[in-house]
Design a protein around this motif. Structure first.
Motif, PDB file in Angstrom:
ATOM      1  N   PRO A 121       2.647  -4.173 -14.384  1.00 44.38           N
ATOM      2  CA  PRO A 121       2.722  -3.072 -13.412  1.00 44.38           C
ATOM      3  C   PRO A 121       4.145  -2.566 -13.198  1.00 44.38           C
ATOM      4  O   PRO A 121       4.375  -1.357 -13.098  1.00 44.38           O
ATOM      5  CB  PRO A 121       2.145  -3.700 -12.140  1.00 44.38           C
ATOM      6  CG  PRO A 121       1.191  -4.731 -12.639  1.00 44.38           C
ATOM      7  CD  PRO A 121       1.846  -5.310 -13.861  1.00 44.38           C
ATOM      8  N   THR A 122       5.115  -3.477 -13.153  1.00 42.81           N
ATOM      9  CA  THR A 122       6.505  -3.051 -12.966  1.00 42.81           C
ATOM     10  C   THR A 122       6.974  -2.179 -14.122  1.00 42.81           C
ATOM     11  O   THR A 122       7.697  -1.193 -13.921  1.00 42.81           O
ATOM     12  CB  THR A 122       7.427  -4.274 -12.824  1.00 42.81           C
ATOM     13  OG1 THR A 122       7.039  -5.014 -11.664  1.00 42.81           O
ATOM     14  CG2 THR A 122       8.884  -3.847 -12.680  1.00 42.81           C
ATOM     15  N   ASP A 123       6.560  -2.521 -15.341  1.00 37.92           N
ATOM     16  CA  ASP A 123       6.914  -1.697 -16.503  1.00 37.92           C
ATOM     17  C   ASP A 123       6.359  -0.285 -16.351  1.00 37.92           C
ATOM     18  O   ASP A 123       7.033   0.703 -16.666  1.00 37.92           O
ATOM     19  CB  ASP A 123       6.361  -2.311 -17.792  1.00 37.92           C
ATOM     20  CG  ASP A 123       7.010  -3.633 -18.153  1.00 37.92           C
ATOM     21  OD1 ASP A 123       8.217  -3.788 -17.913  1.00 37.92           O
ATOM     22  OD2 ASP A 123       6.298  -4.505 -18.684  1.00 37.92           O
ATOM     23  N   LEU A 124       5.123  -0.186 -15.878  1.00 42.12           N
ATOM     24  CA  LEU A 124       4.499   1.129 -15.718  1.00 42.12           C
ATOM     25  C   LEU A 124       5.205   1.938 -14.639  1.00 42.12           C
ATOM     26  O   LEU A 124       5.509   3.128 -14.835  1.00 42.12           O
ATOM     27  CB  LEU A 124       3.018   0.966 -15.370  1.00 42.12           C
ATOM     28  CG  LEU A 124       2.243   2.275 -15.156  1.00 42.12           C
ATOM     29  CD1 LEU A 124       2.279   3.143 -16.407  1.00 42.12           C
ATOM     30  CD2 LEU A 124       0.807   1.986 -14.737  1.00 42.12           C
ATOM     31  N   PHE A 125       5.485   1.314 -13.493  1.00 39.91           N
ATOM     32  CA  PHE A 125       6.184   2.024 -12.427  1.00 39.91           C
ATOM     33  C   PHE A 125       7.568   2.483 -12.896  1.00 39.91           C
ATOM     34  O   PHE A 125       8.003   3.595 -12.594  1.00 39.91           O
ATOM     35  CB  PHE A 125       6.328   1.127 -11.188  1.00 39.91           C
ATOM     36  CG  PHE A 125       5.026   0.790 -10.520  1.00 39.91           C
ATOM     37  CD1 PHE A 125       4.066   1.759 -10.295  1.00 39.91           C
ATOM     38  CD2 PHE A 125       4.754  -0.508 -10.106  1.00 39.91           C
ATOM     39  CE1 PHE A 125       2.862   1.456  -9.674  1.00 39.91           C
ATOM     40  CE2 PHE A 125       3.558  -0.830  -9.486  1.00 39.91           C
ATOM     41  CZ  PHE A 125       2.604   0.157  -9.269  1.00 39.91           C
ATOM     42  N   ALA A 156      -2.063  -0.233  -7.065  1.00 40.51           N
ATOM     43  CA  ALA A 156      -1.049  -1.111  -6.470  1.00 40.51           C
ATOM     44  C   ALA A 156      -1.571  -1.631  -5.145  1.00 40.51           C
ATOM     45  O   ALA A 156      -2.246  -0.914  -4.411  1.00 40.51           O
ATOM     46  CB  ALA A 156       0.264  -0.357  -6.253  1.00 40.51           C
ATOM     47  N   VAL A 157      -1.262  -2.864  -4.858  1.00 39.92           N
ATOM     48  CA  VAL A 157      -1.691  -3.449  -3.586  1.00 39.92           C
ATOM     49  C   VAL A 157      -0.806  -2.962  -2.454  1.00 39.92           C
ATOM     50  O   VAL A 157      -1.265  -2.635  -1.369  1.00 39.92           O
ATOM     51  CB  VAL A 157      -1.654  -4.992  -3.674  1.00 39.92           C
ATOM     52  CG1 VAL A 157      -2.026  -5.607  -2.331  1.00 39.92           C
ATOM     53  CG2 VAL A 157      -2.602  -5.478  -4.761  1.00 39.92           C
ATOM     54  N   VAL A 158       0.494  -2.900  -2.708  1.00 42.73           N
ATOM     55  CA  VAL A 158       1.444  -2.429  -1.705  1.00 42.73           C
ATOM     56  C   VAL A 158       2.409  -1.467  -2.364  1.00 42.73           C
ATOM     57  O   VAL A 158       2.523  -1.408  -3.582  1.00 42.73           O
ATOM     58  CB  VAL A 158       2.233  -3.598  -1.068  1.00 42.73           C
ATOM     59  CG1 VAL A 158       1.315  -4.510  -0.292  1.00 42.73           C
ATOM     60  CG2 VAL A 158       2.998  -4.373  -2.118  1.00 42.73           C
ATOM     61  N   ALA A 159       3.120  -0.726  -1.539  1.00 44.01           N
ATOM     62  CA  ALA A 159       4.130   0.194  -2.050  1.00 44.01           C
ATOM     63  C   ALA A 159       5.408  -0.587  -2.327  1.00 44.01           C
ATOM     64  O   ALA A 159       6.118  -0.974  -1.409  1.00 44.01           O
ATOM     65  CB  ALA A 159       4.383   1.303  -1.037  1.00 44.01           C
ATOM     66  N   ASN A 160       5.696  -0.843  -3.599  1.00 50.93           N
ATOM     67  CA  ASN A 160       6.899  -1.593  -3.937  1.00 50.93           C
ATOM     68  C   ASN A 160       8.121  -0.682  -3.908  1.00 50.93           C
ATOM     69  O   ASN A 160       8.019   0.521  -3.663  1.00 50.93           O
ATOM     70  CB  ASN A 160       6.735  -2.286  -5.293  1.00 50.93           C
ATOM     71  CG  ASN A 160       6.460  -1.310  -6.420  1.00 50.93           C
ATOM     72  OD1 ASN A 160       7.108  -0.273  -6.535  1.00 50.93           O
ATOM     73  ND2 ASN A 160       5.483  -1.629  -7.259  1.00 50.93           N
ATOM     74  N   ALA A 161       9.286  -1.257  -4.188  1.00 54.34           N
ATOM     75  CA  ALA A 161      10.538  -0.499  -4.079  1.00 54.34           C
ATOM     76  C   ALA A 161      10.573   0.683  -5.040  1.00 54.34           C
ATOM     77  O   ALA A 161      11.104   1.750  -4.702  1.00 54.34           O
ATOM     78  CB  ALA A 161      11.719  -1.431  -4.339  1.00 54.34           C
ATOM     79  N   ILE A 162      10.012   0.511  -6.234  1.00 54.38           N
ATOM     80  CA  ILE A 162      10.019   1.605  -7.205  1.00 54.38           C
ATOM     81  C   ILE A 162       9.138   2.747  -6.712  1.00 54.38           C
ATOM     82  O   ILE A 162       9.494   3.922  -6.822  1.00 54.38           O
ATOM     83  CB  ILE A 162       9.542   1.115  -8.586  1.00 54.38           C
ATOM     84  CG1 ILE A 162      10.422  -0.022  -9.093  1.00 54.38           C
ATOM     85  CG2 ILE A 162       9.545   2.265  -9.594  1.00 54.38           C
ATOM     86  CD1 ILE A 162       9.918  -0.667 -10.379  1.00 54.38           C
ATOM     87  N   VAL A 163       7.992   2.411  -6.149  1.00 55.65           N
ATOM     88  CA  VAL A 163       7.084   3.434  -5.634  1.00 55.65           C
ATOM     89  C   VAL A 163       7.729   4.194  -4.481  1.00 55.65           C
ATOM     90  O   VAL A 163       7.635   5.424  -4.396  1.00 55.65           O
ATOM     91  CB  VAL A 163       5.749   2.796  -5.199  1.00 55.65           C
ATOM     92  CG1 VAL A 163       4.870   3.810  -4.487  1.00 55.65           C
ATOM     93  CG2 VAL A 163       5.017   2.230  -6.412  1.00 55.65           C
ATOM     94  N   LEU A 164       8.406   3.479  -3.604  1.00 56.04           N
ATOM     95  CA  LEU A 164       9.086   4.142  -2.492  1.00 56.04           C
ATOM     96  C   LEU A 164      10.170   5.096  -2.999  1.00 56.04           C
ATOM     97  O   LEU A 164      10.311   6.221  -2.504  1.00 56.04           O
ATOM     98  CB  LEU A 164       9.696   3.103  -1.553  1.00 56.04           C
ATOM     99  CG  LEU A 164       8.698   2.274  -0.733  1.00 56.04           C
ATOM    100  CD1 LEU A 164       9.421   1.138  -0.018  1.00 56.04           C
ATOM    101  CD2 LEU A 164       7.960   3.142   0.271  1.00 56.04           C
ATOM    102  N   ALA A 165      10.934   4.649  -3.993  1.00 50.75           N
ATOM    103  CA  ALA A 165      11.976   5.508  -4.565  1.00 50.75           C
ATOM    104  C   ALA A 165      11.354   6.716  -5.252  1.00 50.75           C
ATOM    105  O   ALA A 165      11.865   7.839  -5.152  1.00 50.75           O
ATOM    106  CB  ALA A 165      12.830   4.709  -5.548  1.00 50.75           C
TER     107      ALA A 165
END
Length: 215
Positions: A121-125, A156-165
């Motif tokens: 998931p991090t790679d995709l974000f 995504a379960v939560v809004a991670n830092a990449i999603v917020l940015a």
């Protein structure tokens, strides 16, 4: 050669080792895609190690062609996104060589296959975020908005830092492109939508100090 280089990257060599950079770059230029697709996890680790050594050496531009070679050979076809897409986009951004990523940015991605490419998931974000930044830097605003929106609407379960940015950049680019903020689609995860909108509610043109570009 793939396994030897990977072992070298894990052996505690000094950060920014240009000999390792040269050897890994040569490998990705000469190797066969059918070879490295048999060991995607090792290939991804080697590609990411190459990027880290290049960044440590302070020469991100050196990584553009090797990482492009690596991601193209790791792809079963151009509809697949790989973990190395984000690393390639990152070195293009740091080098400010936006046009180097133009062809990859325009690829229509339909397959995210962890089994084939070891995507996380991090790679995709990261792919969506860095790709959106590159597209914006090339004034491809519609493509930038599309990629950033994909980061926000990916499962995504939560809004991670990449999603917020990505959300903050989405608002900014939307204001630049159309003069108004963009709304999240209905199929956005409810938890992500709530966290994003509560975090960034009230973001406005004035906050970004943007002039009114619409007549």
């Amino acid at each position: 050669m793939l396994f030897l280089l990977d072992a070298q990257s894990r052996s505690g060599i000094n950060a920014g080792d240009l000999n390792f950079v040269d050897n890994a770059s040569r490998f990705f230029r000469l190797c066969a895609g059918t070879q490295i697709r048999l060991a995607p996890e090792i290939t991804v680790h080697l590609g990411k190690s190459l990027k880290e050594h290049i960044l440590a050496a302070g020469c991100p531009r050196v990584g553009i062609l090797p990482l492009l070679n690596a991601l193209r050979k790791l792809q079963p076809n151009r509809e697949h996104v790989t973990p190395l897409h984000a690393d390639f986009f990152q070195v293009c951004l740091l080098s400010k060589v936006y046009n180097a990523a133009h062809e990859v940015l325009l690829d229509d991605i339909f397959d995210v296959d962890p089994h084939t490419t070891c995507m996380t998931p991090t790679d995709l974000f990261s792919y969506c975020y860095y790709g959106g930044m590159l597209a914006a830097g090339s004034k491809m605003y519609s493509r930038a908005l599309e990629l950033l929106m994909q980061a926000l609407t990916a499962p995504a379960v939560v809004a991670n830092a990449i999603v917020l940015a990505a959300y903050k950049k989405l608002i900014l680019i939307s204001l630049i492109h159309s003069g108004k903020s963009i709304s999240l689609p209905k199929f956005t995860s409810a938890r992500v939508k709530y966290l994003l909108e509560s975090r960034w509610q009230g973001v406005s043109r004035a906050e970004y100090c943007l002039p009114n570009t619409r007549s």
